[in-house]
Every structure is written in C-alpha cells, then in structure tokens.
Design a protein around this motif. Structure first.
Motif, PDB file in Angstrom:
ATOM      1  N   LEU A  86       2.790 -51.406  39.784  1.00 32.67           N
ATOM      2  CA  LEU A  86       2.006 -50.127  38.955  1.00 32.67           C
ATOM      3  C   LEU A  86       3.266 -49.850  37.840  1.00 32.67           C
ATOM      4  O   LEU A  86       2.803 -49.771  36.609  1.00 32.67           O
ATOM      5  N   LEU A  87       4.497 -49.899  38.280  1.00 28.42           N
ATOM      6  CA  LEU A  87       5.535 -49.641  37.192  1.00 28.42           C
ATOM      7  C   LEU A  87       5.569 -50.937  36.167  1.00 28.42           C
ATOM      8  O   LEU A  87       5.835 -50.649  34.920  1.00 28.42           O
ATOM      9  N   LEU A  88       5.498 -52.155  36.483  1.00 27.47           N
ATOM     10  CA  LEU A  88       5.510 -53.333  35.483  1.00 27.47           C
ATOM     11  C   LEU A  88       4.455 -52.942  34.722  1.00 27.47           C
ATOM     12  O   LEU A  88       4.417 -53.339  33.425  1.00 27.47           O
ATOM     13  N   HIS A  89       3.198 -52.657  35.218  1.00 29.06           N
ATOM     14  CA  HIS A  89       2.135 -52.695  34.461  1.00 29.06           C
ATOM     15  C   HIS A  89       2.319 -51.489  33.312  1.00 29.06           C
ATOM     16  O   HIS A  89       1.953 -51.616  32.144  1.00 29.06           O
ATOM     17  N   ALA A  90       2.863 -50.229  33.873  1.00 23.02           N
ATOM     18  CA  ALA A  90       2.945 -49.244  32.780  1.00 23.02           C
ATOM     19  C   ALA A  90       4.005 -49.614  31.594  1.00 23.02           C
ATOM     20  O   ALA A  90       4.013 -48.995  30.449  1.00 23.02           O
ATOM     21  N   LEU A  91       4.994 -50.489  32.173  1.00 25.91           N
ATOM     22  CA  LEU A  91       6.225 -50.593  31.034  1.00 25.91           C
ATOM     23  C   LEU A  91       5.933 -51.904  30.277  1.00 25.91           C
ATOM     24  O   LEU A  91       6.283 -51.694  29.086  1.00 25.91           O
ATOM     25  N   PHE A  92       5.320 -52.719  30.943  1.00 28.27           N
ATOM     26  CA  PHE A  92       5.431 -54.195  30.075  1.00 28.27           C
ATOM     27  C   PHE A  92       4.130 -54.768  30.056  1.00 28.27           C
ATOM     28  O   PHE A  92       3.862 -56.028  29.496  1.00 28.27           O
ATOM     29  N   GLY A  93       2.948 -54.159  30.666  1.00 25.99           N
ATOM     30  CA  GLY A  93       1.658 -54.619  30.247  1.00 25.99           C
ATOM     31  C   GLY A  93       1.074 -54.681  28.790  1.00 25.99           C
ATOM     32  O   GLY A  93       1.738 -53.715  27.934  1.00 25.99           O
ATOM     33  N   ARG A  94       0.664 -55.647  28.355  1.00 24.27           N
ATOM     34  CA  ARG A  94       0.124 -55.549  26.951  1.00 24.27           C
ATOM     35  C   ARG A  94      -0.914 -54.785  26.743  1.00 24.27           C
ATOM     36  O   ARG A  94      -1.742 -54.403  27.700  1.00 24.27           O
ATOM     37  N   ARG A  95      -1.124 -54.287  25.361  1.00 22.70           N
ATOM     38  CA  ARG A  95      -2.223 -53.181  25.218  1.00 22.70           C
ATOM     39  C   ARG A  95      -3.675 -53.933  25.657  1.00 22.70           C
ATOM     40  O   ARG A  95      -4.140 -55.061  25.308  1.00 22.70           O
ATOM     41  N   SER A  96      -4.597 -53.062  26.261  1.00 23.28           N
ATOM     42  CA  SER A  96      -5.884 -53.395  26.953  1.00 23.28           C
ATOM     43  C   SER A  96      -6.852 -53.252  25.599  1.00 23.28           C
ATOM     44  O   SER A  96      -6.836 -52.104  24.856  1.00 23.28           O
ATOM     45  N   THR A  97      -7.698 -54.081  25.634  1.00 27.75           N
ATOM     46  CA  THR A  97      -9.190 -53.812  24.790  1.00 27.75           C
ATOM     47  C   THR A  97      -9.960 -52.861  25.804  1.00 27.75           C
ATOM     48  O   THR A  97      -9.944 -52.489  26.859  1.00 27.75           O
ATOM     49  N   ARG A  98     -10.860 -52.128  24.817  1.00 25.41           N
ATOM     50  CA  ARG A  98     -11.710 -51.240  25.499  1.00 25.41           C
ATOM     51  C   ARG A  98     -12.639 -51.982  26.447  1.00 25.41           C
ATOM     52  O   ARG A  98     -13.126 -52.932  26.387  1.00 25.41           O
ATOM     53  N   ASP A  99     -12.680 -51.420  27.710  1.00 27.71           N
ATOM     54  CA  ASP A  99     -13.808 -51.844  28.740  1.00 27.71           C
ATOM     55  C   ASP A  99     -13.432 -53.355  29.151  1.00 27.71           C
ATOM     56  O   ASP A  99     -14.227 -54.177  29.023  1.00 27.71           O
ATOM     57  N   PRO A 100     -12.083 -53.492  29.669  1.00 26.22           N
ATOM     58  CA  PRO A 100     -11.590 -54.788  30.065  1.00 26.22           C
ATOM     59  C   PRO A 100     -12.368 -55.441  31.141  1.00 26.22           C
ATOM     60  O   PRO A 100     -12.359 -56.843  31.037  1.00 26.22           O
ATOM     61  N   TRP A 101     -13.117 -54.707  32.068  1.00 25.01           N
ATOM     62  CA  TRP A 101     -13.783 -55.359  32.947  1.00 25.01           C
ATOM     63  C   TRP A 101     -15.380 -55.600  32.685  1.00 25.01           C
ATOM     64  O   TRP A 101     -16.027 -55.943  33.646  1.00 25.01           O
ATOM     65  N   GLN A 102     -15.700 -55.220  31.460  1.00 20.10           N
ATOM     66  CA  GLN A 102     -16.931 -55.374  31.040  1.00 20.10           C
ATOM     67  C   GLN A 102     -17.936 -54.505  31.975  1.00 20.10           C
ATOM     68  O   GLN A 102     -19.041 -55.002  32.270  1.00 20.10           O
ATOM     69  N   ALA A 103     -17.638 -53.429  32.343  1.00 18.79           N
ATOM     70  CA  ALA A 103     -18.468 -52.396  33.062  1.00 18.79           C
ATOM     71  C   ALA A 103     -19.673 -51.818  32.684  1.00 18.79           C
ATOM     72  O   ALA A 103     -20.464 -51.324  33.177  1.00 18.79           O
ATOM     73  N   ASN A 104     -19.141 -51.546  31.391  1.00 19.49           N
ATOM     74  CA  ASN A 104     -20.414 -50.720  30.291  1.00 19.49           C
ATOM     75  C   ASN A 104     -20.596 -49.244  31.017  1.00 19.49           C
ATOM     76  O   ASN A 104     -21.826 -48.885  31.112  1.00 19.49           O
ATOM     77  N   THR A 105     -19.761 -48.890  31.603  1.00 19.23           N
ATOM     78  CA  THR A 105     -20.092 -47.207  32.170  1.00 19.23           C
ATOM     79  C   THR A 105     -19.343 -46.344  31.354  1.00 19.23           C
ATOM     80  O   THR A 105     -18.631 -46.632  30.243  1.00 19.23           O
TER      81      THR A 105
END
Length: 812
Positions: free
Chosen positions: A497-516
């Motif tokens: 979780l820490l690596l996600h917050a610090l080093f994760g690249r920018r996410s696109t909108r709706d990365p899982w294609q959930a459409n909710t």
C-alpha cells in the motif's frame, strides 16, 4: 418564498468554485475542522489499520507464549491483559471502524451525491473513536489494561475480583468507541435512504448500499444492549448497585445475555460490508453482472433478522432449558441458509463470467476457501452435544478466526487493492502484493487449521501455560511458526500500500472498467466528488464533469445536495450541509474528559463535564438559523424548496434512526428487568415500605409528562411544554430521594437506573423545546417536529417504566 435560478457561468471555473466551497483549510486547522466524508472515511480506515497492527503484535506475543508448554515469555497477569486487549482491539477498534470508514468513503460516490447526511456527526464519531482507542492503549502501556477477556464476564469483572481500574478502562473506553458506532449507523442509514441520486429507487441501489443498510440497521439495534450492559456494570463497580450480584438479587448471566445480544449480531455486522465488497468487486473481475440481485437482497434481510435470534448460541453450557437449547440450535443452523444463497450467487457469477486472476480476485478466492470452512465449523458448533465438547477450547478460537479473517480481512484486502486507485489516483506496483497474499494465505491456514486439532485434543482457550499436556506442544509450535509467516505477509501488504501511494504511476479513470458511479469521478476524487449530481446512472463522466446534471457547481456558495424519498428516490428538497468546524473535536474532547473523570472516580467533576457536552450540543443547532425559505432551480425548469421549514428533513430522519437505537436500549432494559425478576434468586425482595414512593414516582412522572405532551399539541409554542418538562424532571429527581438505597437489592438498583433514564430523556426533551423556541420562525417548524418526536418517545417509555414500578409494588 423566493426563486433562486442558476446564475450565469462565472469567470471562476466550475471546479475551482466547487473546490473553494467544499475544500478544507490547509495545515492543522484543516485537520481539526474537516468534515468531508472522503477524508473522515480515510482517517477511519488508516487508524483502524494502525490498531490492526497493534492487535497483530499482541497476537504474536500470545503465540510466542504458547509456543512451548512452559511459556516463560509472559507472566500470567500480563498475558491476561494482552489477550484481552488483542480481542478488544480487533473487535472494537479494527473491524467495526474499518467498515465504517469504507462505507463513509464509498457510499456518497456510489449513490451519486457529495457527502454523508451529517458531516459533523461523521467527524465527531472519528474523534470519539480516536480518543476512546487512546484510552485503551495508554492503559495497556501503563499496565492497567483490562484483563478479564474481551467479553468481560461477571463476576470476574466485578469490583470484588477486579479491584483496580482495569475493568473500568474497558467499560468506559469501549462505550466511548460505541458512540462512534451509533453515530456511523445513523449517518449510513440516512445517507442511503435520503441522499441517493434522483430517480435511483431502493431496488436499483448498488448491492454494497443494500449490505450497508442492513449493517447500519443491525448496529442501531445491536450495539445498545452492550452499551446498557457496560453502563450497568460500571454503575455496579462505581456505586455498588447490584445488577449482577447474586447475593442481592442480581445475576451474572444477565451480563452474558446483554453482551451476546450484541456479540453474535456483530459477527454479521462485520461480515455484511465485506460481502458487499465481494458483490461489487466479483462481477467486475468476472466481466459480467452479479447473478441473483433480488435473491441476495432477500438474503441480506434474512441475515439481519435471523442474527438477533442466535445470542444463546454462545451460552449452551450455562444450564438453559432443553426447549431453549433446541430452539437456538435450530436458529443457529438456519442462519446458514441466507449465507449459502450468497455463496451460490457469487459462484454462479464466476461460472457465467470470465474471471481474471488479478490480486483482488486472489483475495476473493481466498475468502471462498476460508469462509466456507469457517461456516462448516459454525454449523458443527450449532449442534448442542458437539458444542458442549468444544466449548471454550481452541477449536472455537480457530472457528472464530476462520469466520472473521476469512469473512472480513480477505475481502477487505481485496477492497483495498480494488479501490486504492480511487483514493490515491495511482495504480499499484506489481509483485509485492502477490507475495504478501501467498504468505498470508499459507500462514493463516497453517496457524488456525492446526488449532482445530488442538481444541479437539482438549486445550482450553486463554491459558498461558500447559506443562502437564505435552500432546499440545507440537500443534502449538506449528501454529506459532505459521503465525509469524502470516505476520510477515501483513507487513508486506502494508508495504504494498505504501509503495502504491508513493511510486504508483497515475491511474486512468475507471482502471477496472467497472462502469459504476464511483468510477465516473476524477482521480483522485475531489472534495466535492462530482460537479453535478447524476440524474441517470447512464450519464457519462464527461457530462458530470461539465456540470450536466442536478445542482451543478456551487453558485450560492453553500454545500448543497438533493434529499430524495426513501423508496422511490424522488427529489424532495435541497439540503444544505454544514462546512468545516471545530465543534466535532471539541464535543468529543468534552465527552473524553467526562470518561476520564469517571475512570478516576471524580464523579462531581464528571457532572460538570456533562454540562460542557450540553453546551456543545446547544451550539450544534446554530447552523442554519439564518437560512430563509427559497425555491432553488436544480435542473433547467425544475425547482425544489431548500431544507428551511421542511418537516421531512434529513435531521428528522436522523432523529428517527436515533430513536430506533434508543428503543433498542429501552427494550434491553426491559429484558434485564424481566430476566432478573423471573430468573434471579431473591425475588421479590423483602418489603422495603416503598409503596408511597413507587406510586408517587409512577403517577407524578406520568402526570407531568402528560401535561407536557398536551401543551406541545395545543400551545402555540414549545415554551409552555418546556416548562412542563422541567416540572416532570423535578418530579422525577425529587421522588428519587424517596426510593430506598439502590445498593440494597437489584430491584432498587433497577428503579434508580429507570429514574436516571427518565430524567435524562426529559432533560433532552426540555433542551429540544428550548432550541425550537429560539429558532427563527422560518426554521422553527422543523425543530418543533424533532422535539415532538423525542417527547412522544419519552412519554411512551417513561410511562411504561412508571407503570412497571407501580405494578411491581402492587404485585409484591
């Protein structure tokens, strides 16, 4: 009433305008004053994660102690504190607050609104949670932590056997935290029922909202019995009122009944939000729709009702009648049916879809394997003969962890990975999470699967050493080794979780294609969620960002949302929410001062602290005093009134939810009264000559409240009724002096507690009447509606108490 149309587009861009209205100040001031649901929800989850880590460290100390038969690592007194705090932290400081935080963060986004119904109440709940948890942790560090088990059975937790403040720390600290739970339950209930996107029927809600609605209903009904039990036990410890003392008409089994009236529904309170996350994530991972929406909703409703008929499941060995054993055994088996309905629906969803073995899906598969095994051992424990053999052994400990970790922790880890891009705007760094999952899964089953065998070999729970039972040594050593593997996995999960917050690249909108709906917002989600409220679930994210919906922007400089009807989702009025304020933290601090003064026996000063709480409560009502009735254009051509003068306001819905919780508390008190008068020895007590006092208490209270109620119906304002309420309050407190010593017998203690209940409710009714009196004419109608609701409830409950007192006196 004036008409307020949409003003022309200002030079200030739409989103900058929204951010100005909905954001908080920077720095410490913003931290203390923020009431935004996203921030408060993340605070709940972050603090719950910290408490989970502390509880995990305590678990490792327990496993280290049990790794060898001699257990020379901890002495008995410290071991008792550690296993008590481990259970208390995991149940009260981790599981419940984690689900509160997740729901606070997600629900407005899923329902298409901008905040929870009562933002200040959310913030107040978090501060209560923080301060209550700190009381418990400071006591642990000081060596004064509770040591009677996380269930605090009497008489072990009475003053005779626990003379220090250890038990008081648990009773007052946990009750402090429970305030947060009740506040969250009110928030969640009203938000789901009244703040959905316009046109979203109850039957069209996301399943997560259905699960949280069932959870909040169970919290409103399930937490008050524990609160009542904690209050009664603290009164016994502090003032020697013998609610649980068998020698004076009490019964220690009353505590078990009150505790498990809360304790068994809590298992489903914990499970339902996790199941909601599963029903949301699983269809996305399988690229399909959930199978059996209606069946799942029916299963939720079934679980809510059945869970309250199972509390004796934990008391099969206390000597209850055979007929009761058969009834509760059958009920405990029957509750597996709605759970199985959900399992089959989820299995069918995977069957018709195309599952993707992403990290969230791995956690969900771990849930299926673990929770089903826990459910099977639960059915075994529902059978009375087997329960008698396995009760209070390590087998029950293994079952509990299979249900809670399998049914809650694995789904929550899936939820964390799934919704983290929504919270951070980043995608995770691959690799660490997969290793963490493998270590947790293998370590968990290595720890607790073996523990079933340890329990079947006869090892009791909560023992620090077992030198005379070498056959338990190898299973305990295996459990300890695997528990450390599981702990390393949780550390790696936190690192992921820490690596996600610090080093994760920018996410696109709706990365899982959930459409909710929650994924139609910008990443990371702004403080106001969406620039316009969706008028259709099919509306695009671009359209919402452009303000093509209801209540676009913040042209009036206020935090506005739409309140809808509970069933149809029809827009009814515009609700104006309060902004950033210090009131929640100040009020929680005053409650914390009261708890600390009670803890150290400064009861007179504690009453003074209650006056501080009263002043804070008076200050809360000042919001909205200056509003004037207006018609607001919510979409082109559609106008709605604002909340000013509307009797069906969010506050009224909140009051109804609070009264439901209060009614559960009152019902629990009636249960205690009936249980002691029928089951406890020494009833009826020796005649104490209280006939006159009982008659005056019953008749005087009932008469004064009837006068207050009549004046509230026929007077032009609430002031005369407030004065009548003062008369009723004085009557109750005055007659209390005629009562016999409440330390003499449990009946007298119950009468004194009933007197305190009546006095508190009459006092609140007086306060609400005075608040309504000070309101401006435009806003007074809504305040009078709240006051009448509370006064009617007070009249009914106090009348019942008064009549019971009179009936007791006549019959005895």
């Amino acid at each position: 009433m004036t008409l307020i149309p949409h003003p022309p587009q200002r030079a200030l861009p739409l989103h900058r305008e929204m951010e100005r209205v909905w954001s908080r100040p920077p720095g410490l001031k913003g931290f203390l004053t923020s009431v935004n649901h996203s921030e408060i929800g993340m605070r709940f989850m972050a603090l719950a994660g910290i408490y989970f880590g502390i509880g995990g460290i305590l678990a490792m100390l327990i496993r280290t102690q049990l790794a060898t038969p001699q257990g020379a690592f901890l002495d008995t007194a410290l071991y008792n504190q550690i296993f008590t705090m481990h259970g208390s932290i995991m149940m009260f400081l981790f599981a419940i607050p984690m689900l509160e935080g997740l729901s606070m963060y997600l629900l407005p986004k899923m329902l298409g609104t901008r905040d929870m119904a009562f933002p200040r109440l959310s913030a107040f709940g978090w501060w209560c949670y923080l301060f209550g948890g700190l009381i418990l942790l400071v006591a642990l560090a000081a060596g004064m932590a509770p040591d009677g088990g996380w269930f605090m059975y009497t008489p072990l937790s009475s003053r005779t056997y626990t003379p220090g403040v250890n038990a008081d720390v648990w009773l007052l600290g946990v009750t402090f935290v429970e305030i947060s739970a009740i506040a969250a339950a009110v928030e969640i209930t009203v938000t789901i029922l009244r703040l959905r996107a316009p046109g979203m029927r109850l039957t069209q809600m996301p399943l997560f909202a259905w699960y949280m609605l069932g959870t909040s209903a169970m919290m409103l009904a399930g937490f008050p019995p524990l609160i009542l039990g904690s209050v009664l036990l603290e009164l016994e410890r502090a003032f020697d009122w013998p609610f649980f003392d068998v020698a004076r008409g009490g019964d220690s089994l009353l505590w078990q009944h009150l505790f498990w009236l809360f304790g068994h529904p809590e298992v489903y309170i914990i499970f339902l939000p996790a199941a909601g996350a599963i029903s949301t994530i699983l269809p996305v991972m399988c690229r399909t729709k959930i199978l059996g929406y209606e069946a799942i909703v029916a299963a939720i409703v079934g679980l809510v009702f059945l869970s309250f008929g199972l509390w004796v499941h934990h008391m099969f060995t206390v000597g209850i009648p055979q007929m009761a054993l058969a009834f509760f055994s059958a009920a405990s088996t029957l509750v597996a049916v709605p759970t199985a309905v959900q399992i089959f629906a989820w299995t069918g969803t995977m069957w018709k879809g195309t599952p993707r073995l992403t990290l969230p899906m791995l956690h969900l598969l771990a849930f299926f394997g673990t929770f089903v095994l826990g459910g099977l051992t639960g059915v075994m424990l529902a059978v009375v003969p087997f329960n008698w053999q396995a009760h209070d052994t390590a087998f029950v400990t293994a079952h509990l962890h299979y249900v809670l970790i399998g049914g809650f922790v694995f789904p929550m880890m899936a939820a964390a990975v799934y919704w983290l891009p929504l919270m951070s705007g980043r995608v995770r760094v691959r690799g660490v999470g997969e290793v963490a999952f493998a270590l947790i899964f293998i370590g968990f089953h290595g720890t607790f699967l073996v523990m079933h065998l340890t329990g079947l070999l006869g090892m009791p729970r909560r023992i620090p050493v077992y030198p005379d039972n070498p056959e338990w040594a190898l299973p305990n050593l295996i459990s300890t080794v695997f528990s450390f593997m599981m702990s390393i996995g949780f550390v790696l999960f936190a690192l992921d979780l820490l690596l996600h917050a610090l080093f994760g690249r920018r996410s696109t909108r709706d990365p899982w294609q959930a459409n909710t709906l929650e994924w139609k917002m910008a990443l990371p989600v702004p403080s106001y969620n969406i620039a316009a409220l969706p008028v259709s679930t099919d509306i695009s994210a671009v359209a919402l960002a452009r303000g093509e919906g209801a209540l676009p922007g913040a042209p009036r400089g206020r935090r506005e949302v739409l309140a809808v009807s509970s069933l149809e989702g029809k827009a009814q009025h515009v609700a104006v929410l309060p902004g950033n304020t210090l009131l929640p933290v100040v009020t929680a601090a005053m409650v914390g001062v009261f708890v600390l003064l009670m803890l150290f026996g400064a009861y007179i000063l504690a009453c003074a602290a209650l006056l501080g709480v009263l002043v804070c409560g008076w200050t809360w009502h000042r919001f909205g005093r200056d509003l004037r009735p207006a018609q607001i254009e919510v979409t082109p051509g559609q106008t709605l009134p604002d909340q000013t003068g509307v009797e069906g306001s969010l506050t009224r819905s909140g009051m109804i939810a609070l009264i439901i919780a209060d009614a559960s508390l009152f019902g629990s008190f009636l249960f205690a009264l009936g249980f002691l008068s029928v089951i406890a020895p020494g009833w009826p007590p020796p005649d104490s000559g209280l006939g006159l006092g009982a008659l005056v208490l019953g008749g005087g209270t009932l008469s004064a409240l009837a006068v207050a109620s009549g004046l509230s119906r026929w007077s032009r304002g609430p002031l005369p009724a407030a004065l009548a309420g003062v008369v009723a309050l004085v009557t109750v407190l005055g007659v209390a002096w005629l009562l016999d010593d409440p330390t003499r017998h449990a009946r007298d203690a119950l009468r004194a507690a009933a007197t305190g209940y009546a006095a508190l409710h009459i006092g609140i009714a007086v306060l609400l009447a005075l608040i309504a009196r000070t309101r401006a004419p435009a806003t007074a109608a809504a305040s009078r509606s709240l006051w009448r609701l509370w006064q009617d409830f007070t009249l009914i409950t106090v009348a019942i108490l008064a009549l019971l007192v009179v009936a007791q006196e006549v019959l005895s």
